[in-house]
Design a protein around this motif. Structure first.
Motif, PDB file in Angstrom:
ATOM      1  N   VAL A   7       0.828  -1.211   0.000  1.00  0.00           N
ATOM      2  CA  VAL A   7       0.000   0.000   0.000  1.00  0.00           C
ATOM      3  C   VAL A   7       0.861   1.258   0.000  1.00  0.00           C
ATOM      4  O   VAL A   7       0.540   2.249  -0.670  1.00  0.00           O
ATOM      5  CB  VAL A   7      -0.976   0.006   1.189  1.00  0.00           C
ATOM      6  CG1 VAL A   7      -1.909  -1.182   1.118  1.00  0.00           C
ATOM      7  CG2 VAL A   7      -0.252   0.042   2.525  1.00  0.00           C
ATOM      8  N   SER A   8       1.977   1.245   0.742  1.00  0.00           N
ATOM      9  CA  SER A   8       2.863   2.414   0.774  1.00  0.00           C
ATOM     10  C   SER A   8       3.513   2.619  -0.585  1.00  0.00           C
ATOM     11  O   SER A   8       3.667   3.764  -1.045  1.00  0.00           O
ATOM     12  CB  SER A   8       3.936   2.232   1.856  1.00  0.00           C
ATOM     13  OG  SER A   8       3.359   2.025   3.127  1.00  0.00           O
ATOM     14  N   ASN A   9       3.890   1.530  -1.225  1.00  0.00           N
ATOM     15  CA  ASN A   9       4.490   1.608  -2.553  1.00  0.00           C
ATOM     16  C   ASN A   9       3.496   2.158  -3.570  1.00  0.00           C
ATOM     17  O   ASN A   9       3.843   3.000  -4.407  1.00  0.00           O
ATOM     18  CB  ASN A   9       4.956   0.217  -2.980  1.00  0.00           C
ATOM     19  CG  ASN A   9       5.529   0.193  -4.367  1.00  0.00           C
ATOM     20  OD1 ASN A   9       6.575   0.742  -4.635  1.00  0.00           O
ATOM     21  ND2 ASN A   9       4.829  -0.456  -5.290  1.00  0.00           N
ATOM     22  N   THR A  10       2.243   1.706  -3.495  1.00  0.00           N
ATOM     23  CA  THR A  10       1.216   2.184  -4.425  1.00  0.00           C
ATOM     24  C   THR A  10       1.029   3.691  -4.310  1.00  0.00           C
ATOM     25  O   THR A  10       0.991   4.409  -5.315  1.00  0.00           O
ATOM     26  CB  THR A  10      -0.119   1.473  -4.155  1.00  0.00           C
ATOM     27  OG1 THR A  10       0.029   0.072  -4.402  1.00  0.00           O
ATOM     28  CG2 THR A  10      -1.221   2.010  -5.066  1.00  0.00           C
ATOM     29  N   ILE A  11       0.919   4.179  -3.070  1.00  0.00           N
ATOM     30  CA  ILE A  11       0.736   5.616  -2.867  1.00  0.00           C
ATOM     31  C   ILE A  11       1.974   6.384  -3.319  1.00  0.00           C
ATOM     32  O   ILE A  11       1.882   7.427  -3.968  1.00  0.00           O
ATOM     33  CB  ILE A  11       0.428   5.915  -1.392  1.00  0.00           C
ATOM     34  CG1 ILE A  11      -0.858   5.228  -0.962  1.00  0.00           C
ATOM     35  CG2 ILE A  11       0.309   7.425  -1.172  1.00  0.00           C
ATOM     36  CD1 ILE A  11      -1.150   5.328   0.525  1.00  0.00           C
ATOM     37  N   LEU A  36      -5.661   6.411  -2.683  1.00  0.00           N
ATOM     38  CA  LEU A  36      -6.585   7.184  -1.862  1.00  0.00           C
ATOM     39  C   LEU A  36      -7.301   6.286  -0.858  1.00  0.00           C
ATOM     40  O   LEU A  36      -7.443   6.632   0.329  1.00  0.00           O
ATOM     41  CB  LEU A  36      -7.610   7.883  -2.763  1.00  0.00           C
ATOM     42  CG  LEU A  36      -8.696   8.701  -2.046  1.00  0.00           C
ATOM     43  CD1 LEU A  36      -8.073   9.815  -1.235  1.00  0.00           C
ATOM     44  CD2 LEU A  36      -9.703   9.259  -3.060  1.00  0.00           C
ATOM     45  N   ILE A  37      -7.734   5.123  -1.317  1.00  0.00           N
ATOM     46  CA  ILE A  37      -8.413   4.177  -0.426  1.00  0.00           C
ATOM     47  C   ILE A  37      -7.452   3.689   0.652  1.00  0.00           C
ATOM     48  O   ILE A  37      -7.791   3.645   1.843  1.00  0.00           O
ATOM     49  CB  ILE A  37      -8.976   3.003  -1.234  1.00  0.00           C
ATOM     50  CG1 ILE A  37     -10.083   3.493  -2.183  1.00  0.00           C
ATOM     51  CG2 ILE A  37      -9.510   1.912  -0.314  1.00  0.00           C
ATOM     52  CD1 ILE A  37     -10.569   2.448  -3.160  1.00  0.00           C
ATOM     53  N   PHE A  38      -6.236   3.334   0.236  1.00  0.00           N
ATOM     54  CA  PHE A  38      -5.252   2.845   1.195  1.00  0.00           C
ATOM     55  C   PHE A  38      -4.907   3.905   2.241  1.00  0.00           C
ATOM     56  O   PHE A  38      -4.698   3.605   3.421  1.00  0.00           O
ATOM     57  CB  PHE A  38      -3.974   2.415   0.468  1.00  0.00           C
ATOM     58  CG  PHE A  38      -4.159   1.230  -0.441  1.00  0.00           C
ATOM     59  CD1 PHE A  38      -5.150   0.300  -0.205  1.00  0.00           C
ATOM     60  CD2 PHE A  38      -3.330   1.050  -1.544  1.00  0.00           C
ATOM     61  CE1 PHE A  38      -5.323  -0.798  -1.050  1.00  0.00           C
ATOM     62  CE2 PHE A  38      -3.485  -0.030  -2.380  1.00  0.00           C
ATOM     63  CZ  PHE A  38      -4.490  -0.955  -2.133  1.00  0.00           C
ATOM     64  N   ALA A  39      -4.814   5.171   1.801  1.00  0.00           N
ATOM     65  CA  ALA A  39      -4.454   6.251   2.716  1.00  0.00           C
ATOM     66  C   ALA A  39      -5.474   6.418   3.829  1.00  0.00           C
ATOM     67  O   ALA A  39      -5.136   6.849   4.940  1.00  0.00           O
ATOM     68  CB  ALA A  39      -4.312   7.565   1.937  1.00  0.00           C
ATOM     69  N   ILE A  40      -6.727   6.037   3.540  1.00  0.00           N
ATOM     70  CA  ILE A  40      -7.791   6.212   4.525  1.00  0.00           C
ATOM     71  C   ILE A  40      -7.892   5.036   5.487  1.00  0.00           C
ATOM     72  O   ILE A  40      -8.075   5.225   6.702  1.00  0.00           O
ATOM     73  CB  ILE A  40      -9.141   6.422   3.806  1.00  0.00           C
ATOM     74  CG1 ILE A  40      -9.099   7.708   2.980  1.00  0.00           C
ATOM     75  CG2 ILE A  40     -10.293   6.468   4.805  1.00  0.00           C
ATOM     76  CD1 ILE A  40     -10.319   7.912   2.097  1.00  0.00           C
ATOM     77  N   VAL A  41      -7.748   3.823   4.968  1.00  0.00           N
ATOM     78  CA  VAL A  41      -8.087   2.652   5.794  1.00  0.00           C
ATOM     79  C   VAL A  41      -6.960   1.633   5.957  1.00  0.00           C
ATOM     80  O   VAL A  41      -7.113   0.694   6.745  1.00  0.00           O
ATOM     81  CB  VAL A  41      -9.329   1.942   5.222  1.00  0.00           C
ATOM     82  CG1 VAL A  41     -10.534   2.856   5.244  1.00  0.00           C
ATOM     83  CG2 VAL A  41      -9.082   1.452   3.803  1.00  0.00           C
ATOM     84  N   ALA A  42      -5.858   1.763   5.258  1.00  0.00           N
ATOM     85  CA  ALA A  42      -4.820   0.723   5.289  1.00  0.00           C
ATOM     86  C   ALA A  42      -3.609   1.169   6.114  1.00  0.00           C
ATOM     87  O   ALA A  42      -3.409   2.367   6.345  1.00  0.00           O
ATOM     88  CB  ALA A  42      -4.393   0.377   3.860  1.00  0.00           C
ATOM     89  N   PRO A  43      -2.773   0.206   6.532  1.00  0.00           N
ATOM     90  CA  PRO A  43      -1.552   0.554   7.268  1.00  0.00           C
ATOM     91  C   PRO A  43      -0.490   1.118   6.323  1.00  0.00           C
ATOM     92  O   PRO A  43       0.102   0.394   5.527  1.00  0.00           O
ATOM     93  CB  PRO A  43      -1.108  -0.792   7.857  1.00  0.00           C
ATOM     94  CG  PRO A  43      -1.650  -1.818   6.905  1.00  0.00           C
ATOM     95  CD  PRO A  43      -2.947  -1.253   6.410  1.00  0.00           C
TER      96      PRO A  43
END
Length: 254
Positions: free
Chosen positions: A46-50, A197-204
Motif C-alpha cells: 500500500v505504501s508503494n502504491t501511494i 486514496l483508499i489505502f491512505a484512509i483505511v490501510a496501514p
C-alpha cells in the motif's frame, strides 16, 4: 530508517518511476526493496502504491505530446481504470493478510513472465497493427472490460500493469504504440491514485516510505519520458527479472 535504507529506497523509487514510464513494471523494483528492509508485505504494497502515484503523474506529463488528440479515448478508458483500481484495492483490504502473502509470489511470477516475453508481445502487436484496419476509434468492444480487469490487477498489486495495458490496447486499438504508451501512463496513474486514496484512509501506510518513493518516482517519471527511452530495453528487463527473483526468494524463505 537508516541513511543507507533511505538512499536505497530513494534510488528504487527513481528506478521504478523510470521503468513504469517506459516498461511498466517498476513495482518489481520498489516492492522487494521494501521487503528486504523488513517492511511487512501489505504495508509495503500500500505504501508503494501511494508513493508511485506522483511518478505515474510525472510520466504521464512527460508523454503529453503523444496524448495530443486522444482526449476522448483517455476519458472513456479512464472509467474502466478507476472502477478496476477501486475493486482491486477493496480486494486487498477484504482478503486476509495470509491470502496476500500466498498470492503475491504468483503475481510476481506473472509479472516476470510478462516482462520476459514483452518483446514477443510487442512484435505480435506490431504485426497485428500491420494487418488491422477499420477498427473503431475506441477499439474493439472488449477493450473496455479488459482495461477494467487490468485495473483490478493494478489496484491489488501493480507489477507489470503497464505491460498488460499495452498488450490489451495494442491488440484492440488501431494506434501507434508510442501514443498508446502515453495512454497507458495516464491509466496506470489513475489506478494507482484511486487505490492509493483508499489505502491512505483505511490501510496501514508507512508515510516515510511514501515520501521517499514519491520523490524518487517523480524524478524517475521524467527520466523515463526522456533519457529512459534511449536505454536498451534488454537492460531494463534484466534488472527487473533479477530483482523479481529476489522478491520471490524473500517470500519463499520467510
Amino acid at each position: 530508517m537508516t541513511p543507507f535504507e533511505v538512499v536505497a529506497v530513494l534510488l528504487a523509487g527513481v528506478a521504478a518511476g523510470t521503468i513504469n514510464t517506459v516498461v511498466g513494471s517498476g513495482t518489481l523494483i520498489t516492492f522487494p526493496t521494501l521487503l528486504a528492509f523488513g517492511v511487512p508485505p501489505v504495508t509495503a504494497n500500500v505504501s508503494n502504491t501511494i508513493g508511485l502515484v506522483p511518478g505515474s503523474v510525472s510520466g504521464a506529463i512527460g508523454y503529453r505530446r503523444e496524448l495530443d488528440g486522444q482526449r476522448p479515448r483517455v476519458l472513456r478508458l479512464s472509467g474502466a481504470s478507476l472502477l478496476g483500481g477501486t475493486a482491486g484495492a477493496a480486494l486487498l483490504l477484504v482478503l486476509p493478510d495470509g491470502a496476500f502473502t500466498a498470492i503475491v509470489p504468483v503475481l510476481i511470477l506473472l509479472g516476470l513472465v510478462l516482462v520476459v516475453f514483452q518483446p514477443r508481445i510487442s512484435a505480435w502487436v506490431a504485426r497485428r497493427h500491420e494487418g488491422i484496419g477499420g477498427l473503431p476509434y475506441h477499439g474493439t468492444w472488449w477493450v473496455w472490460p479488459a482495461v477494467f480487469v487490468t485495473g483490478v490487477y493494478g489496484g491489488y498489486f501493480g507489477a507489470a500493469q503497464g505491460v498488460l495495458l499495452m498488450a490489451v490496447m495494442g491488440i484492440g486499438i488501431n494506434e501507434t504504440l508510442q501514443r498508446l504508451n502515453g495512454v497507458k501512463n495516464v491509466l496506470a496513474a489513475l489506478v494507482n491514485a484511486v487505490a492509493g486514496l483508499i489505502f491512505a484512509i483505511v490501510a496501514p501506510v508507512d508515510w516515510w516510505v511514501v515520501l521517499i518513493i514519491g520523490i524518487g518516482s517523480v524524478i524517475g517519471g521524467q527520466l523515463g519520458a526522456t533519457v529512459g527511452r534511449r536505454l536498451p530495453s534488454a537492460v531494463l528487463r534484466v534488472v527487473i527479472v533479477v530483482v523479481g527473483v529476489v522478491a520471490l526468494s524473500v517470500f519463499l524463505l520467510t
